[in-house]
Design a protein around this motif. Structure first.
Motif, PDB file in Angstrom:
ATOM      1  N   GLU A   1       0.810  -1.222   0.000  1.00  0.00           N
ATOM      2  CA  GLU A   1       0.000   0.000   0.000  1.00  0.00           C
ATOM      3  C   GLU A   1       0.846   1.276   0.000  1.00  0.00           C
ATOM      4  N   MET A   2       2.156   1.115  -0.006  1.00  0.00           N
ATOM      5  CA  MET A   2       3.049   2.264   0.130  1.00  0.00           C
ATOM      6  C   MET A   2       2.960   3.264  -1.009  1.00  0.00           C
ATOM      7  N   SER A   3       2.666   2.831  -2.216  1.00  0.00           N
ATOM      8  CA  SER A   3       2.698   3.747  -3.359  1.00  0.00           C
ATOM      9  C   SER A   3       1.766   4.940  -3.158  1.00  0.00           C
ATOM     10  N   ALA A   4       0.589   4.715  -2.603  1.00  0.00           N
ATOM     11  CA  ALA A   4      -0.341   5.820  -2.369  1.00  0.00           C
ATOM     12  C   ALA A   4       0.233   6.829  -1.378  1.00  0.00           C
ATOM     13  N   PHE A   5       0.907   6.355  -0.365  1.00  0.00           N
ATOM     14  CA  PHE A   5       1.470   7.247   0.640  1.00  0.00           C
ATOM     15  C   PHE A   5       2.709   7.968   0.123  1.00  0.00           C
ATOM     16  N   LEU A   6       3.459   7.297  -0.723  1.00  0.00           N
ATOM     17  CA  LEU A   6       4.620   7.945  -1.331  1.00  0.00           C
ATOM     18  C   LEU A   6       4.164   9.031  -2.301  1.00  0.00           C
ATOM     19  N   ARG A   7       3.094   8.779  -3.021  1.00  0.00           N
ATOM     20  CA  ARG A   7       2.550   9.784  -3.946  1.00  0.00           C
ATOM     21  C   ARG A   7       2.008  10.977  -3.157  1.00  0.00           C
ATOM     22  N   GLN A   8       1.338  10.695  -2.056  1.00  0.00           N
ATOM     23  CA  GLN A   8       0.795  11.747  -1.208  1.00  0.00           C
ATOM     24  C   GLN A   8       1.918  12.592  -0.607  1.00  0.00           C
ATOM     25  N   ALA A   9       3.070  11.982  -0.400  1.00  0.00           N
ATOM     26  CA  ALA A   9       4.227  12.695   0.146  1.00  0.00           C
ATOM     27  C   ALA A   9       4.946  13.512  -0.923  1.00  0.00           C
ATOM     28  N   GLY A  10       4.464  13.432  -2.184  1.00  0.00           N
ATOM     29  CA  GLY A  10       5.007  14.255  -3.252  1.00  0.00           C
ATOM     30  C   GLY A  10       6.090  13.597  -4.092  1.00  0.00           C
ATOM     31  N   LEU A  11       6.274  12.320  -3.965  1.00  0.00           N
ATOM     32  CA  LEU A  11       7.290  11.646  -4.771  1.00  0.00           C
ATOM     33  C   LEU A  11       6.814  11.468  -6.205  1.00  0.00           C
ATOM     34  N   SER A  12       7.771  11.479  -7.114  1.00  0.00           N
ATOM     35  CA  SER A  12       7.447  11.292  -8.526  1.00  0.00           C
ATOM     36  C   SER A  12       7.048   9.845  -8.772  1.00  0.00           C
ATOM     37  N   LEU A  13       6.357   9.640  -9.885  1.00  0.00           N
ATOM     38  CA  LEU A  13       5.958   8.282 -10.238  1.00  0.00           C
ATOM     39  C   LEU A  13       7.182   7.404 -10.505  1.00  0.00           C
ATOM     40  N   THR A  14       8.248   7.993 -11.017  1.00  0.00           N
ATOM     41  CA  THR A  14       9.486   7.245 -11.246  1.00  0.00           C
ATOM     42  C   THR A  14      10.055   6.750  -9.924  1.00  0.00           C
ATOM     43  N   SER A  15      10.099   7.622  -8.932  1.00  0.00           N
ATOM     44  CA  SER A  15      10.600   7.225  -7.607  1.00  0.00           C
ATOM     45  C   SER A  15       9.735   6.145  -6.993  1.00  0.00           C
ATOM     46  N   ILE A  16       8.440   6.287  -7.155  1.00  0.00           N
ATOM     47  CA  ILE A  16       7.518   5.291  -6.611  1.00  0.00           C
ATOM     48  C   ILE A  16       7.715   3.956  -7.327  1.00  0.00           C
ATOM     49  N   GLY A  17       7.942   3.993  -8.622  1.00  0.00           N
ATOM     50  CA  GLY A  17       8.205   2.773  -9.385  1.00  0.00           C
ATOM     51  C   GLY A  17       9.459   2.068  -8.898  1.00  0.00           C
TER      52      GLY A  17
END
Length: 184
Positions: free
Chosen positions: A29-45
């Motif tokens: 479930e981390m991707s949603a929280f990383l996106r909410q924290a402002g990380l780029s989609l590349t970083s989340i990937g």
């Protein structure tokens, strides 16, 4: 093997696999929280590489299989410390929400996966040592249902109780569940 010891062994194996699944589900479930924290989609990937310890566990599997203290229990030598380290890492991770110090968070999540993957090797060995023959199918059920159950609970804790418990609360609940399993 007597019915009661076999049942106890299956319950123990289920609990150990459940403990391994908790942080795995949490990390799903981390991707949603990383996106909410402002990380780029590349970083989340790139966060998909957090699974690396599971991919390369074959490198340390021979060590886990070969070494252990017989007085304590060859498998317990690895299982108990890995569970304690996993619980401690969850508590430490509670101090680093996604918006704060991403490098430390990633390192801690890698450690969670490392400890879980090492425990997985030892628990699989325990399963083979404990239950044999036709009962191995029951072990497989305990493994799959335990791990997937842990994943679901870890995922639901993050996705469904985040607003009530917050980042720290969820990780402390996961650490507490792992701690309870250590007592078994």
């Amino acid at each position: 093997m007597a019915e009661i010891p076999k049942r106890r062994s299956l319950v123990l194996l289920f609990c150990l696999y459940f403990a391994q699944g908790l942080p795995f589900g949490f990390q799903n479930e981390m991707s949603a929280f990383l996106r909410q924290a402002g990380l780029s989609l590349t970083s989340i990937g790139l966060a998909n590489f957090l699974i690396l310890p599971w991919w390369i566990k074959v490198l340390w599997a021979p060590l886990v299989e070969r070494y252990g203290f017989e007085q304590f229990g060859r498998r317990k030598t690895w299982i108990v410390p890995m569970q304690l380290l996993l619980a401690a890492t969850c508590v430490i991770t509670a101090m680093f929400p996604p918006g704060r110090s991403l490098h430390i968070l990633v390192g801690l999540l890698l450690l969670m996966n490392l400890f879980s993957s090492i425990q997985d090797i030892a628990v699989d060995g325990l399963a083979v040592d404990t239950i044999r023959g036709q009962d191995l199918g029951l072990v497989n059920i305990a493994q799959v249902v335990g791990f997937k159950g842990g994943m679901i609970v870890g995922s639901l804790l993050l996705a469904r109780t985040y607003l009530r418990l917050g980042w720290s609360g969820i990780l402390c609940v996961i650490a507490g569940l792992i701690g309870l399993i250590v007592l078994t």
